[in-house]
Design a protein around this motif. Structure first.
Motif, PDB file in Angstrom:
ATOM      1  N   GLY A  76       0.861  -1.180   0.000  1.00  0.00           N
ATOM      2  CA  GLY A  76       0.000   0.000   0.000  1.00  0.00           C
ATOM      3  C   GLY A  76       0.893   1.223   0.000  1.00  0.00           C
ATOM      4  O   GLY A  76       1.842   1.295   0.771  1.00  0.00           O
ATOM      5  N   TRP A 115     -14.218   0.453   5.785  1.00  0.00           N
ATOM      6  CA  TRP A 115     -13.312   1.584   6.027  1.00  0.00           C
ATOM      7  C   TRP A 115     -14.055   2.915   6.005  1.00  0.00           C
ATOM      8  O   TRP A 115     -13.794   3.791   6.831  1.00  0.00           O
ATOM      9  N   PHE A 142      -6.129   7.619   2.299  1.00  0.00           N
ATOM     10  CA  PHE A 142      -5.574   6.611   3.190  1.00  0.00           C
ATOM     11  C   PHE A 142      -6.296   5.270   3.013  1.00  0.00           C
ATOM     12  O   PHE A 142      -5.670   4.205   2.995  1.00  0.00           O
ATOM     13  N   THR A 145      -4.996   3.396   0.289  1.00  0.00           N
ATOM     14  CA  THR A 145      -3.675   2.819   0.546  1.00  0.00           C
ATOM     15  C   THR A 145      -3.763   1.452   1.229  1.00  0.00           C
ATOM     16  O   THR A 145      -2.924   0.589   1.006  1.00  0.00           O
ATOM     17  N   VAL A 146      -4.795   1.278   2.067  1.00  0.00           N
ATOM     18  CA  VAL A 146      -4.818   0.079   2.911  1.00  0.00           C
ATOM     19  C   VAL A 146      -5.941  -0.899   2.601  1.00  0.00           C
ATOM     20  O   VAL A 146      -5.950  -2.012   3.123  1.00  0.00           O
ATOM     21  N   LYS A 149      -5.595  -4.757   1.874  1.00  0.00           N
ATOM     22  CA  LYS A 149      -4.895  -5.549   2.889  1.00  0.00           C
ATOM     23  C   LYS A 149      -3.442  -5.828   2.515  1.00  0.00           C
ATOM     24  O   LYS A 149      -3.028  -6.987   2.373  1.00  0.00           O
ATOM     25  N   PRO A 150      -2.651  -4.787   2.349  1.00  0.00           N
ATOM     26  CA  PRO A 150      -1.249  -4.989   1.966  1.00  0.00           C
ATOM     27  C   PRO A 150      -0.424  -5.535   3.128  1.00  0.00           C
ATOM     28  O   PRO A 150      -0.784  -5.359   4.301  1.00  0.00           O
ATOM     29  N   ILE A 153       3.222  -1.277   4.044  1.00  0.00           N
ATOM     30  CA  ILE A 153       2.644   0.038   3.757  1.00  0.00           C
ATOM     31  C   ILE A 153       3.757   1.072   3.704  1.00  0.00           C
ATOM     32  O   ILE A 153       4.604   1.126   4.597  1.00  0.00           O
ATOM     33  N   MET A 174      -1.995   3.187  12.316  1.00  0.00           N
ATOM     34  CA  MET A 174      -0.657   2.680  12.016  1.00  0.00           C
ATOM     35  C   MET A 174      -0.212   1.680  13.091  1.00  0.00           C
ATOM     36  O   MET A 174       0.331   0.616  12.777  1.00  0.00           O
ATOM     37  N   MET A 177      -2.088  -1.574  12.776  1.00  0.00           N
ATOM     38  CA  MET A 177      -1.605  -2.392  11.663  1.00  0.00           C
ATOM     39  C   MET A 177      -0.294  -3.048  12.012  1.00  0.00           C
ATOM     40  O   MET A 177      -0.032  -4.187  11.655  1.00  0.00           O
ATOM     41  N   VAL A 182       1.746  -5.963  10.000  1.00  0.00           N
ATOM     42  CA  VAL A 182       2.066  -5.227   8.779  1.00  0.00           C
ATOM     43  C   VAL A 182       3.338  -4.404   9.001  1.00  0.00           C
ATOM     44  O   VAL A 182       3.527  -3.827  10.065  1.00  0.00           O
ATOM     45  N   ILE A 184       5.508  -1.162   8.267  1.00  0.00           N
ATOM     46  CA  ILE A 184       5.201   0.208   7.842  1.00  0.00           C
ATOM     47  C   ILE A 184       6.493   0.987   7.693  1.00  0.00           C
ATOM     48  O   ILE A 184       7.368   0.946   8.562  1.00  0.00           O
TER      49      ILE A 184
END
Lengths: 300, 424
Positions: A76, A115, A142, A145-146, A149-150, A153, A174, A177, A182, A184
């Motif tokens: 993302g 979302w 945003f 971007t997410v 489900k990346p 990020i 953040m 995640m 995830v 970042i």
């Protein structure tokens, strides 16, 4: 395993180096900060990670594989220069951007609705993007971007232009995640954000890395010779102490870096009787101080 | 490929749903139809009014005959023009003044002054509040001509009936030689070629500009890098160009259906309501012309749209784009300026060469095909040259597009843009 492994990349425009011999690694599941003044090469680096521009030399591995077009759907990306198609409806726009990431159908629809609901934007779904306020547009960006489900990020200056409420919202998401595994990576020129969120950092200045690694270790290695002083009186007299290295004076508040191996206790004795001391605290250097120390005061 | 399809779908739906497209596509032909039918309907339906026309006949030889011959009828059978004789007893200027007053007051719609020496070659004056009714002027002129010429002939001792037989205008028919034989062509080829070429020209410009604006919008709204995080610049460019091509073809399809309905029903519809208009006919066009039309639209579109896309990527606003886009638009305007020349001598060496030059060929080769089907080898040659040029330009434009999309701020100079092509 490292989520991103950047090895010795360079990008040159004519004789100007946007990025020069840069290497760093982002541990999986961590929050990584790319720090540097404006024009240091952060955005160029991120664009190279995203395969939007191609490095002149060096290699980039993302999620254990050589970066390629196919990898893009697992990432993302919120670019620094970001926007929306002004004439598209928010719902359609998000569906389109998710489709580009290979995320479509019922699952995508549910994800988008979820979302939008979370950001309190549900009733804007059928509105054109241009009708949204700037803050709402940032939230939509945003989501884009997410939503697919990346696993990784990448956020380029994610907080710029956000009001305090949305800054907090973004920071919370953040962290959430990060907890779900995830990785970042984000860039900023604002120290306090990095200090509060990041596990690891890479400080870039003038196209090159000047400092990188685990944030806590960096601070520790910098030594505990940072003094926070709140005072009343003539600040000039404080500067007379011979073992002062750097001072960041705000008038009543001062961040002082002493020379290596200087004794803070001696400094406190020195101060007594010269100014009124309201607070005297010995602590690790702030990132701001490290930044200024490394990059030079001109840049901030 | 899946990603390109997503872009195609987005471009297509975003444009097809706009009011501009719906109005342009649906109302365009309707308005064109109105332009054709309304004047016919108006002239067919209106009964008209009687008009009084004053005549000052200084020769005293013409009026009677003129009145007999001015027998144009209105739809209800009444005379269209009623002549009023004004005897010239005193001063001509004074009489003219009186009649001028009558014209302004609306008593008569106009008056003519026939001079004394009309048989010897004098000039007839016609005065009216306006002289823009060509139909009326030419009717009066014609009748007047017949009457006066007959008088002249008689004076010379000739029989007007006999002379008019010899003066009968020579019948002249234009024909077109084709492989199928000889067909009559009364200017239909000219009109059809003209219309088809203009449609091609306008759609190429329109869709080129659409691409240009689309790219600028993506850039200025800063959405482009968001999209590029999912696909390659070349995929975005391809999707955009193909999506808008699909819009263009949709528009053509709608127009074609409309045109077919119009041609097959217009004559019968018109004549069933208005028998007077039964002579109205839209010339038929060979099918191959349409095939080549679509081929040259697609090829020309790809050539121009890639360049428009590249231009769009290097600028920040439509204003800047206009400066850069002008030379490209000129490449479309030049063949239009050359159109008359090519139409007059479609098989001259210069026409052949011009119609092979890639930027001109969509318009000029199509024009030649309409006017005089050139040898297939020439058509093929222009298509091959066009395709090769387009492939080369797609490569070139793609390089510029890729770098330009992410460049904000100062508009780059041409040398800078050339340098982009060499970037990795």
């Amino acid at each position: 395993m490292e989520a991103i492994d950047v090895e010795n990349i360079s990008k040159q425009y004519g004789s100007f180096y946007a990025v020069k011999n840069l290497s760093f690694g982002v541990p999986e599941g961590s929050v990584y900060g790319l720090l540097g003044p404006n024009g240091a090469g952060k955005t160029t680096t991120i664009r190279m990670i995203m395969n939007v521009i191609i490095p002149d030399q060096g290699s980039i591995r993302v999620l254990g594989e050589k970066m390629s077009e196919d990898m893009k759907s697992r990432i993302g990306y919120l670019p620094e220069e970001r926007g929306l198609y002004p004439k598209m409806k928010v719902g359609e726009l998000l569906a389109f951007l998710a489709h580009l990431k290979g995320f479509r159908g019922q699952e995508a629809k549910k994800g988008i609705d979820g979302w939008l609901d979370r950001f309190d934007l549900s009733k804007w779904k059928e509105k054109k993007a241009e009708e949204l306020s700037r803050g709402m547009q940032q939230k939509v960006q945003f989501i884009a971007t997410v939503v697919h489900k990346p696993e990784l990020i990448i956020l380029d200056e994610p907080f710029s232009g956000l009001d305090p409420v949305n800054t907090k919202l973004l920071k919370d998401i953040m962290l959430e995640m990060k907890e779900s595994g995830v990785t970042i990576i984000f860039s900023t020129h604002r120290m306090e954000q990095i200090e509060m969120i990041c596990d690891n950092i890479c400080l870039i200045n003038k196209a090159q890395s000047v400092l990188k690694g685990n944030l806590a270790e960096i601070k520790k290695n910098y030594g505990k010779n940072m003094i926070i002083l709140e005072y009343d009186g003539d600040g000039r007299r404080i500067r007379e102490f011979p073992e002062v290295d750097k001072i960041d004076d705000y008038g009543k508040y001062m961040e002082i870096k002493l020379k290596d191996r200087a004794d803070p206790q001696k400094f406190l004795t020195f101060l007594a009787g010269k100014v009124r001391v309201d607070r005297f605290e010995i602590k690790e250097p702030t990132l701001n101080a490290i930044f200024i120390d490394k990059v030079g005061e001109k840049n901030e | 490929m899946n990603k390109i399809l997503a872009v195609i779908k987005r471009e297509y739906l975003q444009i097809v749903r706009t009011k501009t497209f719906i109005l342009g596509t649906v109302l365009g032909p309707v308005i064109m139809g109105l332009f054709i039918f309304v004047p016919i309907l108006v002239s067919v339906m209106s009964v008209g009014d009687q008009e009084r026309i004053g005549v000052i006949d200084a020769s005293r030889e013409i009026y009677k005959e003129l009145e007999n011959r001015m027998d144009f009828k209105l739809k209800d059978g009444r005379l269209k023009y009623v002549l009023e004789n004004y005897e010239l007893v005193a001063d001509l200027e004074q009489l003219k003044d009186t009649l001028n007053q009558k014209v302004l007051a609306g008593d008569i719609s106009g008056y003519m002054v026939i001079p004394e020496n009309i048989i010897e070659g004098g000039t007839v004056e016609f005065a009216a509040e306006h002289v823009s009714d060509f139909d009326k002027i030419s009717s009066i002129n014609k009748v007047l001509n017949t009457v006066i010429v007959e008088k002249r002939l008689k004076k010379a001792g000739l029989d007007p009936g006999e002379v008019s037989k010899y003066m009968e205008e020579v019948k002249f028919v234009t024909q077109k030689v084709t492989k199928k034989g000889v067909e009559e062509d009364t200017g239909g080829t000219f009109i059809v070629s003209y219309i088809l070429v203009l449609i091609l020209y306008m759609t190429l410009i329109f869709y080129g500009q659409l691409i240009l604006r689309g790219v600028i919008e993506e850039k200025s709204s800063r959405v482009v890098e968001v999209v590029l995080s999912s696909l390659k610049p070349s995929q975005l460019m391809a999707g955009k160009i193909l999506g808008i091509a699909a819009v263009g073809l949709t528009q053509y399809l709608i127009w074609a259906v409309f045109g077919m309905v119009l041609t097959s029903y217009s004559s019968s519809l018109l004549s069933s309501f208005f028998p007077q208009a039964s002579g109205f006919k839209i010339p038929s066009i060979p099918a191959y012309v349409f095939v080549y039309f679509v081929v040259f639209f697609i090829l020309g579109y790809f050539l121009f749209s890639t360049l428009y896309a590249a231009i769009g990527s290097t600028v920040n606003s439509e204003k800047e784009a206009q400066q850069l886009g002008t030379p490209l638009t000129m490449m479309l305007v030049i063949p239009i300026l050359l159109m008359m020349f090519v139409m007059r001598s479609p098989d001259s060496t210069l026409s052949i060469v011009l119609s092979l030059i890639p930027f001109f060929s969509p318009i000029l080769m199509l024009l030649r095909i309409c006017v005089l089907l050139p040898p297939f080898i020439e058509i093929l040659g222009s298509i091959v040259l066009l395709v090769l040029t387009t492939v080369g330009l797609i490569w070139f434009a793609g390089k510029i597009y890729r770098v330009g999309l992410l460049m904000y701020g100062k508009r780059p100079s041409l040398p800078e843009i050339i340098k982009w092509v060499r970037y990795k």
